[in-house]
Structure formats: structure tokens, C-alpha cells
Design a protein around this motif. Structure first.
Motif, PDB file in Angstrom:
ATOM      1  N   GLU A 164       0.157 -18.394  18.056  1.00  0.00           N
ATOM      2  CA  GLU A 164       1.447 -19.005  17.729  1.00  0.00           C
ATOM      3  C   GLU A 164       1.396 -19.800  16.426  1.00  0.00           C
ATOM      4  OE1 GLU A 164       4.242 -18.410  19.399  1.00  0.00           O
ATOM      5  OE2 GLU A 164       3.052 -17.035  20.618  1.00  0.00           O
ATOM      6  N   THR A 165       0.207 -20.184  15.977  1.00  0.00           N
ATOM      7  CA  THR A 165       0.104 -21.002  14.760  1.00  0.00           C
ATOM      8  C   THR A 165      -0.155 -20.164  13.502  1.00  0.00           C
ATOM      9  OG1 THR A 165      -2.296 -21.323  15.026  1.00  0.00           O
ATOM     10  CG2 THR A 165      -0.831 -22.890  16.152  1.00  0.00           C
ATOM     11  N   LEU A 166      -0.229 -18.862  13.656  1.00  0.00           N
ATOM     12  CA  LEU A 166      -0.544 -18.006  12.513  1.00  0.00           C
ATOM     13  C   LEU A 166       0.628 -17.913  11.547  1.00  0.00           C
ATOM     14  CD1 LEU A 166      -2.302 -15.050  14.392  1.00  0.00           C
ATOM     15  CD2 LEU A 166      -3.389 -16.986  13.244  1.00  0.00           C
ATOM     16  N   HIS A 167       0.303 -17.754  10.276  1.00  0.00           N
ATOM     17  CA  HIS A 167       1.316 -17.558   9.242  1.00  0.00           C
ATOM     18  C   HIS A 167       0.858 -16.427   8.321  1.00  0.00           C
ATOM     19  CE1 HIS A 167      -1.587 -20.523   7.632  1.00  0.00           C
ATOM     20  NE2 HIS A 167      -1.470 -19.817   6.514  1.00  0.00           N
ATOM     21  N   ALA A 168       1.765 -15.904   7.533  1.00  0.00           N
ATOM     22  CA  ALA A 168       1.462 -14.765   6.661  1.00  0.00           C
ATOM     23  C   ALA A 168       0.553 -15.199   5.514  1.00  0.00           C
ATOM     24  CB  ALA A 168       2.747 -14.163   6.100  1.00  0.00           C
ATOM     25  N   ALA A 169      -0.514 -14.401   5.271  1.00  0.00           N
ATOM     26  CA  ALA A 169      -1.426 -14.647   4.149  1.00  0.00           C
ATOM     27  C   ALA A 169      -2.240 -13.379   3.909  1.00  0.00           C
ATOM     28  CB  ALA A 169      -2.347 -15.826   4.433  1.00  0.00           C
ATOM     29  N   PHE A 170      -2.324 -12.943   2.669  1.00  0.00           N
ATOM     30  CA  PHE A 170      -3.132 -11.779   2.283  1.00  0.00           C
ATOM     31  C   PHE A 170      -2.748 -10.523   3.069  1.00  0.00           C
ATOM     32  CE2 PHE A 170      -5.907 -15.495   1.515  1.00  0.00           C
ATOM     33  CZ  PHE A 170      -6.007 -15.396   0.128  1.00  0.00           C
TER      34      PHE A 170
ATOM     35  N   ALA B 161      -3.971  -3.867   7.528  1.00  0.00           N
ATOM     36  CA  ALA B 161      -5.138  -4.279   6.750  1.00  0.00           C
ATOM     37  C   ALA B 161      -4.746  -5.433   5.857  1.00  0.00           C
ATOM     38  CB  ALA B 161      -5.674  -3.115   5.911  1.00  0.00           C
ATOM     39  N   SER B 162      -5.708  -6.267   5.536  1.00  0.00           N
ATOM     40  CA  SER B 162      -5.467  -7.327   4.558  1.00  0.00           C
ATOM     41  C   SER B 162      -5.328  -6.703   3.175  1.00  0.00           C
ATOM     42  CB  SER B 162      -6.623  -8.331   4.561  1.00  0.00           C
ATOM     43  OG  SER B 162      -7.830  -7.704   4.148  1.00  0.00           O
ATOM     44  N   THR B 163      -4.649  -7.407   2.279  1.00  0.00           N
ATOM     45  CA  THR B 163      -4.562  -6.925   0.906  1.00  0.00           C
ATOM     46  C   THR B 163      -5.900  -7.144   0.208  1.00  0.00           C
ATOM     47  OG1 THR B 163      -3.726  -9.082   0.195  1.00  0.00           O
ATOM     48  CG2 THR B 163      -2.095  -7.382   0.720  1.00  0.00           C
ATOM     49  N   SER B 164      -6.239  -6.253  -0.704  1.00  0.00           N
ATOM     50  CA  SER B 164      -7.469  -6.421  -1.473  1.00  0.00           C
ATOM     51  C   SER B 164      -7.341  -7.654  -2.356  1.00  0.00           C
ATOM     52  CB  SER B 164      -7.726  -5.180  -2.323  1.00  0.00           C
ATOM     53  OG  SER B 164      -8.882  -5.356  -3.123  1.00  0.00           O
ATOM     54  N   HIS B 165      -8.361  -8.484  -2.351  1.00  0.00           N
ATOM     55  CA  HIS B 165      -8.325  -9.690  -3.168  1.00  0.00           C
ATOM     56  C   HIS B 165      -9.737 -10.144  -3.475  1.00  0.00           C
ATOM     57  CE1 HIS B 165      -8.582 -11.084   0.997  1.00  0.00           C
ATOM     58  NE2 HIS B 165      -9.104 -12.214   0.551  1.00  0.00           N
ATOM     59  N   GLN B 166      -9.849 -11.002  -4.477  1.00  0.00           N
ATOM     60  CA  GLN B 166     -11.123 -11.614  -4.825  1.00  0.00           C
ATOM     61  C   GLN B 166     -10.858 -13.035  -5.292  1.00  0.00           C
ATOM     62  OE1 GLN B 166     -12.865 -10.236  -8.674  1.00  0.00           O
ATOM     63  NE2 GLN B 166     -11.389  -8.566  -8.500  1.00  0.00           N
ATOM     64  N   HIS B 167     -11.845 -13.886  -5.137  1.00  0.00           N
ATOM     65  CA  HIS B 167     -11.670 -15.298  -5.473  1.00  0.00           C
ATOM     66  C   HIS B 167     -13.021 -15.906  -5.815  1.00  0.00           C
ATOM     67  CE1 HIS B 167     -12.962 -15.398  -1.301  1.00  0.00           C
ATOM     68  NE2 HIS B 167     -11.841 -14.817  -0.925  1.00  0.00           N
ATOM     69  N   ASP B 168     -13.000 -17.155  -6.279  1.00  0.00           N
ATOM     70  CA  ASP B 168     -14.237 -17.779  -6.728  1.00  0.00           C
ATOM     71  C   ASP B 168     -15.019 -18.420  -5.592  1.00  0.00           C
ATOM     72  OD1 ASP B 168     -12.277 -19.790  -6.422  1.00  0.00           O
ATOM     73  OD2 ASP B 168     -13.341 -21.115  -7.804  1.00  0.00           O
ATOM     74  N   GLU B 169     -14.445 -18.493  -4.392  1.00  0.00           N
ATOM     75  CA  GLU B 169     -15.166 -19.061  -3.259  1.00  0.00           C
ATOM     76  C   GLU B 169     -16.131 -18.034  -2.648  1.00  0.00           C
ATOM     77  OE1 GLU B 169     -10.912 -20.870  -2.755  1.00  0.00           O
ATOM     78  OE2 GLU B 169     -11.741 -18.891  -3.185  1.00  0.00           O
ATOM     79  N   THR B 170     -17.187 -18.539  -2.040  1.00  0.00           N
ATOM     80  CA  THR B 170     -18.016 -17.743  -1.142  1.00  0.00           C
ATOM     81  C   THR B 170     -17.323 -17.772   0.223  1.00  0.00           C
ATOM     82  OG1 THR B 170     -20.010 -18.422  -2.333  1.00  0.00           O
ATOM     83  CG2 THR B 170     -20.310 -17.474  -0.131  1.00  0.00           C
TER      84      THR B 170
ATOM     85  N   HIS C 252     -12.477  -7.462  -1.295  1.00  0.00           N
ATOM     86  CA  HIS C 252     -12.703  -7.080   0.094  1.00  0.00           C
ATOM     87  C   HIS C 252     -11.385  -6.899   0.838  1.00  0.00           C
ATOM     88  CE1 HIS C 252     -12.982 -11.485  -0.415  1.00  0.00           C
ATOM     89  NE2 HIS C 252     -12.320 -11.572   0.722  1.00  0.00           N
ATOM     90  N   VAL C 253     -11.452  -6.012   1.820  1.00  0.00           N
ATOM     91  CA  VAL C 253     -10.322  -5.700   2.689  1.00  0.00           C
ATOM     92  C   VAL C 253     -10.851  -5.634   4.112  1.00  0.00           C
ATOM     93  CG1 VAL C 253      -8.651  -3.911   3.343  1.00  0.00           C
ATOM     94  CG2 VAL C 253      -9.039  -4.420   0.927  1.00  0.00           C
ATOM     95  N   LEU C 254     -10.080  -6.148   5.065  1.00  0.00           N
ATOM     96  CA  LEU C 254     -10.410  -6.007   6.481  1.00  0.00           C
ATOM     97  C   LEU C 254      -9.304  -5.175   7.122  1.00  0.00           C
ATOM     98  CD1 LEU C 254     -12.152  -6.558   8.923  1.00  0.00           C
ATOM     99  CD2 LEU C 254     -10.992  -8.772   9.201  1.00  0.00           C
ATOM    100  N   GLU C 255      -9.684  -4.044   7.692  1.00  0.00           N
ATOM    101  CA  GLU C 255      -8.730  -3.079   8.226  1.00  0.00           C
ATOM    102  C   GLU C 255      -8.937  -2.935   9.733  1.00  0.00           C
ATOM    103  OE1 GLU C 255      -8.561   1.703   7.875  1.00  0.00           O
ATOM    104  OE2 GLU C 255      -8.361   0.628   5.963  1.00  0.00           O
ATOM    105  N   ASN C 256      -7.851  -2.937  10.491  1.00  0.00           N
ATOM    106  CA  ASN C 256      -7.904  -2.749  11.941  1.00  0.00           C
ATOM    107  C   ASN C 256      -7.784  -1.260  12.251  1.00  0.00           C
ATOM    108  OD1 ASN C 256      -7.507  -2.627  14.745  1.00  0.00           O
ATOM    109  ND2 ASN C 256      -6.320  -4.531  14.774  1.00  0.00           N
ATOM    110  N   THR C 257      -8.850  -0.667  12.790  1.00  0.00           N
ATOM    111  CA  THR C 257      -8.845   0.754  13.129  1.00  0.00           C
ATOM    112  C   THR C 257      -8.692   0.975  14.633  1.00  0.00           C
ATOM    113  OG1 THR C 257     -11.260   0.767  13.269  1.00  0.00           O
ATOM    114  CG2 THR C 257     -10.276   1.335  11.145  1.00  0.00           C
ATOM    115  N   GLY C 258      -8.525  -0.105  15.386  1.00  0.00           N
ATOM    116  CA  GLY C 258      -8.395   0.017  16.834  1.00  0.00           C
ATOM    117  C   GLY C 258      -6.953  -0.056  17.289  1.00  0.00           C
ATOM    118  N   ASP C 259      -6.758  -0.238  18.593  1.00  0.00           N
ATOM    119  CA  ASP C 259      -5.395  -0.303  19.145  1.00  0.00           C
ATOM    120  C   ASP C 259      -5.091  -1.671  19.752  1.00  0.00           C
ATOM    121  OD1 ASP C 259      -7.036  -0.140  21.345  1.00  0.00           O
ATOM    122  OD2 ASP C 259      -6.361   1.849  21.978  1.00  0.00           O
TER     123      ASP C 259
END
Length: 677
Positions: A9-15, A39-48, A83-90
Motif C-alpha cells: 500500500e505504500t508503494l509509489h511509481a519509480a523507474f 520490468a524496470s526502466t533501464s537506468h544508471q547512477h553514481d550510487e553503488t 540494469h533492468v529487473l524483469e518479472n518473468t513469472g506470474d
């Protein structure tokens, strides 16, 4: 104690997915959820950043490679790793992430060549297929062709499977105009100049791994028609009646070469369909003060049914594509300008008898416009290359691991970086093309654009010889228009050859050879005692290696900078040599002198390696004069020349004075080989 639990319930849109924040950990942290099929959008940033998978199944996608993501998986990404994280499950894929800034780690990652390397992915480097309505002049050669060649050479030295592909853009309307002027058929004209172009590229020491000739390559026409049908099947390409221009006397349909006017975007004079100044397309019907080049009468306006694409609806898709690879701000700004328009309907076909008609019969007498056609031509080139290499690359099934790199002039920017990604999405919706873009501006000649009609050009065949090719490649690398328009001036080229390549580089190398011959019997000496100045110079050579490596790398590629670093390497060595010469004749300091000479030879060895992508003949000859094989691998350190190696620098000739002919007959013959473009 900090206690936190995942709460949807606390989630919001990001990436492109849903995320929440966890406060109080001292670093950035949060929960995330990727819905099934998303899937998340492809992105890169200066953080680890690291991810821990809590629920569900999916895949991490990194540079075209996939890694399983399941409960208990941890994945850490260094700064600037896309990096991208993609959901391949159901079911939902739930993860925990933490991220933090470490300036030292970010700086190290920014210059990490392993991060920028392409690994085992196939890398297809394209220079824009030239129009076969004339030969290539220095304006052409300085841009996509030299850039792509140096890029491929550097990548191969670093172990990358990279290939240079281009071809002959036969179905351009400019070929029809040239054929009409020369009294030939378009096919004959295209074949003639295609052969001339290939010959000039060879003279420029630009070997090609694939050269597609679109009018004759087997399977090309049918493959193109299938690609077009795939776009039609997407539902976005459709037949629409829009205003067009026609010659008032002949009734001929006007586009590209046959019409001119003022750009509706910037007001500059332009030809049909693209403005070379601002890079924006036009539909011809929207030109201000249009003029037919067929007759002097004002063009007639009338609606015409053509296949068309509402490009304006794909703004978000183009932006997502631009976040995936290397896309200079110049191209992103162009896209922003274009998508600020309320509508951007792009014709995909034009009335013509020269080209490939679509399989669809909705319109008669039209061919697939050559610019949308080119997007397929790139895929066909990969397939044709694969056929010769025994690789199963298919134009109708582009691979997720393909890395495509484009080199082109700014006037081609709209097609390559805005239109083509959309066409690929329509034809291959399951493919996310990973493309890097390298764009150059116009190269001028004595302050004005190269032009055949005014005999204002220097053609490749006019200046390129085995003796001059490296000097030309060096000068164009140093002076090519990467971020702004630059100017070729013959006196500047002559001065660079005379004063820099001959008067500085060659003079130093010859002098070094004479000293080795006189004092060390022509053999490379071993280093003796080292002074602080010696170790400081070695460190400086290491800095030059790092700088030229960065200048030729995939992210910061710049031949301007690479050439400047080669000059800097020689200048550094000359300063070092002059200072060390003060004690070179002293018997008391011979141990130190041996070290200084060994370091100069190390600088020459480094120059041979670092110059290979830019000046391959010079590099090979220099290596041979140092008793070394031609460089094939990029160095990761500065090495001394093996002691005892035979040094043949004293009489070596690497460069010769310019011999560009100014005789009227020679220039007329060269002009006859070229056409405007």
C-alpha cells in the motif's frame, strides 16, 4: 532498532515499477515490486546499489545478458552499470534494495575499461551507407567512416568481437537525379559509384566486414518487404491522404532532391524531407516558399495517399530507448524539439519507379522510402555478415545480445536516433535494441560546405596514397567536426604534416635512433639507475595511456581527443629528452642516461600501440623499427622495449611531404568522380 516490513500500500511509481522508502538506515533503501510481465526502466547512477530478491521470479538484464533473480538472490551493481529487473513469472517480484554514494568508487567505475567493455557480445558498428551518386570527399571520410574504423580497431585490440558494416544506399532519389544528369539508368549509376566508394574506403585504410549493395544483394528486396509488412501488422502504419507537392508543369511528385524551400522549423534553406541545419524533418508540403527543381513554376499542392506513421505518439518509447545506450545530448535535444510538435506524421512510401514497392497493394506506384528502408538494411547487413562467418544472425529475429553502434552525420540524426527505434519496435516488439550513437557535424572546406557543383571539394582519390594516408587520418582525427563544425584548410594540413608529423614526431624518432646507434650499437639498452625524474616520466606515460584509452573507449570516444593525446605523448617525451640531455655525455651519469633512453624507447613503443586505431600503417612501421611485431593488443601498462632489440629508427621514414595535385586536369578528373552529397 529499526523495524520495517514490505507493504504494497505504500508503494509509489519509480523507474517504471513500484517502490517505497525505508528511512533511518544511513543509506538509501527501499522495497520494490515488479508486476508480472513488467520490468524496470533501464537506468544508471553514481550510487553503488544491491538488490535482494524476496519473492517471485525474474531476471536481471545487464548489457543484453540475463541473470536469474529468485528468492535468496543478491545482485550488486557498481556505479554507472545499466540494469533492468524483469518479472518473468506470474506473481509479484518483490525485492529489497540499498544504495549509497562512494565518490572514490564512482570515480574508479567511471574510468573502468572492464565496465565499458562489451564482453562476449557481438558488436556491429555501422557507418552511414553512402549515397552512390558520387565518390567520397574529405567531408564524408572525416565523419562516420574514419570514426567507425578507429572504433572497431580499438575494440578489436581489446578483445571485442566487433565488425564494421556499411553499404551502398542505392535507392536514394539523388541516384535518380544523378542518372538523369549523366544520361544513365539509376542501376548503372548506383553500381558505378558504389564501386568508386568502395575503392576510396580501401585507399583510406578502412576495411569493411560487410558492404551491402541494396539493389543487387540476394534476398534483400523480399526481406525489406517482410520488414515493412511487420510494421503494417502492428496497426500503427496506415494509408493516409495528406498534402503533397507536385511540379506544376510535368505533374511529377516532388520530394528530397527535386524540391527546396525554407525549413518550417528553423527557417533555413533546405531540401525536401530533412533540414541539414536544425536536423528536423519536413513533409515537403510544409516547406515555406517551396520551389520545384523540375520547372520554374510554383509547385502544385494536392492530397496524396501514402503509407504514413504518427511518430508523435511514440515520445515515451523513444525516451526509454535513449536511456538504454550512449545517446549524446545533441540527439536528445533534437528529439525533444520534434516531440514538442502536436503532430509528426512521417510518410513511409513515396511515388517512384526506383526502389522496392511494399507487398501491400493499398497504394499503386509507390516504393518504401529509402530512409525507413535503411533501418532494415542494418539488420540485413548483420544477417549477411553472419552467413559468411557461420553465425546464426537473422534479420527477422534480432538478438537480445546484439550491440549496435552507429556513426553518422547530424543531418541523419532524425532517422537513426528517432525514427528507427520506433520502426524496430513496430516490426520486432519483443526486441529492445541496445544502440550507441556517435554523431558528427558538417566538415567545411575553406569556410564553405563541400560542393561538387562549385568544384569546391577535395576527393579521397585526390589526396590518398600509401604515403599520405596516415597523415590524412591523423589530421582528420585532430580536426574532424565532433561537437561543432570545423574547417579543412590546405595550409593547415600542410603545416601539420611538415611541422608536427615530420618536424616533430619523425625528427624525434630519427634522433632517438641515432643516439641508440651511436651509444648502444643500435640495440635497445636496459634501464640502469632510476632518478625521481625517471619514475615521474614513467607515471606521466601511464597517464597518457589512460587518457588515450578513455578517448578511444565506447563512452568517451573522441578522435579529436585521441589525436591530442598522441601529440601530448610526443611533446612530453621531447621535454623529458631535452632535460636528460644535459648529462647524457657525462661518463659519471651513464647508468642514468641508459634509463632515460630506455624510457624514450618505451614512449615510442607506447606511441606505436596508441596510434594503431588512428594511424595503422605508421604504427606498424614504428613497431617494426623498434624490433617489435605490429601491435594487435591494447596495452594495460607502459613497457620498456626488450633490451637488445634491434632499433632501426635512425633512417626510418614515416611521413613524406604532401603531394596533393593542384593541376587543373587532375582536379577536373577528381571532380568528375564525385557528386553533391
Amino acid at each position: 532498532m529499526i523495524y520495517d516490513r514490505y507493504d504494497a500500500e505504500t508503494l509509489h511509481a519509480a523507474f517504471g515499477i513500484r517502490m517505497s522508502d525505508i528511512d533511518g538506515l544511513g543509506v538509501g533503501a527501499g522495497w520494490g515490486r515488479v508486476a508480472p510481465g513488467q520490468a524496470s526502466t533501464s537506468h544508471q547512477h553514481d550510487e553503488t546499489e544491491f538488490f535482494v530478491i524476496v519473492e517471485g521470479r525474474g531476471q536481471f538484464v545487464v548489457d543484453g545478458r540475463r541473470y536469474d533473480a529468485r528468492p535468496g538472490t543478491l545482485a550488486l551493481f557498481e556505479p554507472f552499470e545499466s540494469h533492468v529487473l524483469e518479472n518473468t513469472g506470474d506473481t509479484d517480484l518483490v525485492f529489497l534494495t540499498q544504495y549509497w554514494r562512494d565518490s572514490g568508487r564512482a570515480l574508479k567505475s567511471a574510468g573502468n575499461q572492464e565496465r565499458m567493455a562489451f564482453g562476449d557480445r557481438p558488436v556491429f558498428v555501422f557507418s552511414t551507407p553512402p549515397t552512390p551518386n558520387g565518390d567520397l570527399h574529405l567531408g564524408h571520410l572525416s565523419g562516420p567512416y574514419l570514426g567507425a574504423d578507429a572504433f572497431v580497431r580499438f575494440q578489436r585490440m581489446n578483445g571485442t568481437e566487433a565488425w564494421h558494416l556499411t553499404g551502398s544506399d542505392d535507392y536514394q532519389s539523388y541516384v535518380i537525379a544523378c542518372a538523369r544528369k549523366e544520361g544513365r539508368e539509376p542501376a548503372e549509376t548506383a553500381a558505378h559509384y558504389s564501386a568508386e566508394i568502395a575503392e576510396t574506403l580501401a585507399l583510406m585504410d578502412i576495411p569493411l566486414d560487410q558492404y551491402t549493395v541494396t539493389n543487387v544483394d540476394p534476398g534483400y528486396r523480399e526481406g525489406l518487404r517482410d520488414f515493412f509488412s511487420r510494421m503494417v501488422a502492428s496497426g500503427w502504419a496506415s494509408v493516409a491522404a495528406k498534402d503533397a507537392l507536385f511540379d506544376a508543369e510535368s505533374g511529377q511528385y516532388l520530394y528530397e532532391v527535386d524540391v527546396s524551400g525554407d525549413c518550417p522549423g528553423c527557417g533555413a534553406p533546405t531540401g525536401g524531407n530533412i533540414c541539414e541545419d536544425c536536423g528536423e524533418p519536413n513533409t515537403v508540403a510544409d516547406l515555406e516558399a517551396p520551389q520545384s527543381r523540375i520547372s520554374p513554376a510554383e509547385p502544385r499542392r494536392a492530397p496524396l495517399a501514402r503509407w504514413s506513421l504518427p511518430l508523435h505518439v511514440f515520445r515515451d518509447d523513444v525516451a526509454a530507448h535513449h536511456r538504454l545506450g550512449r545517446v549524446p545530448a545533441r540527439l536528445r535535444e533534437l528529439a525533444d524539439r520534434l516531440f514538442a510538435r502536436p503532430e509528426l506524421d512521417i510518410p513511409l512510401t513515396h511515388p517512384s519507379s526506383w526502389g522496392v514497392p511494399p507487398a501491400e497493394t493499398d497504394v499503386d506506384g509507390q516504393v518504401i522510402w529509402v530512409w525507413p528502408e535503411m533501418s532494415y538494411g542494418f539488420l540485413y547487413g548483420i544477417q549477411a555478415l553472419g552467413g559468411r562467418l557461420g553465425r546464426a544472425w537473422q534479420a527477422d529475429e534480432p538478438g537480445a545480445d546484439w550491440k549496435i553502434v552507429h556513426f553518422f552525420g547530424y543531418d541523419n540524426s532524425f532517422y537513426h536516433s528517432v525514427l528507427y527505434p520506433v520502426l524496430y519496435q513496430l516490426a520486432h516488439p519483443d526486441w529492445s535494441p541496445d544502440i550507441d550513437y556517435h554523431v558528427n557535424e558538417f566538415y567545411l572546406l575553406d569556410g564553405a560546405k563541400f560542393s561538387t557543383s562549385r568544384r569546391h571539394a577535395i576527393w579521397g582519390k585526390e589526396i590518398l596514397t600509401p604515403d599520405s594516408v596516415d597523415a590524412v587520418r591523423y589530421f582528420l582525427s585532430r580536426n574532424r567536426p565532433e561537437a561543432e563544425r570545423t574547417d579543412f584548410r590546405r595550409p593547415a594540413y600542410d603545416a601539420a604534416l611538415r611541422d608536427t608529423l615530420i618536424g616533430t614526431w619523425q625528427h624525434w624518432l630519427n634522433d632517438l635512433g641515432c643516439r641508440v646507434a651511436k651509444h648502444y650499437d643500435g640495440k635497445a639498452p636496459d634501464a640502469g639507475n632510476w632518478t625521481p625524474e625517471h619514475s615521474a616520466f614513467l607515471a606521466r606515460l601511464g597517464n597518457r595511456l589512460a587518457a588515450v584509452t578513455a578517448a578511444l573507449g565506447s563512452e568517451g570516444f573522441s578522435l579529436n581527443q585521441a589525436a591530442a593525446e598522441l601529440d601530448g605523448l610526443v611533446d612530453d617525451t621531447l621535454r623529458f629528452s631535452r632535460r636528460e640531455a644535459l648529462t647524457a655525455q657525462s661518463a659519471y651519469w651513464q647508468n642514468e642516461t641508459r634509463t632515460a633512453v630506455a624510457l624514450e624507447l618505451a614512449a615510442a613503443r607506447l606511441l606505436a600501440h596508441a596510434a594503431t586505431p588512428v594511424m595503422p600503417r605508421f604504427a606498424g612501421r614504428l613497431a617494426a623499427a623498434l624490433g617489435l611485431p605490429a601491435p594487435t593488443a591494447w596495452p594495460d601498462t607502459v613497457e620498456l622495449v626488450p633490451p637488445g632489440s634491434e632499433i632501426r629508427l635512425a633512417d626510418a621514414v614515416f611521413f613524406k611531404p604532401a603531394t596533393l595535385s593542384d593541376e587543373p586536369a587532375a582536379r577536373a578528373a577528381a571532380d568528375a568522380r564525385g557528386a553533391d552529397g
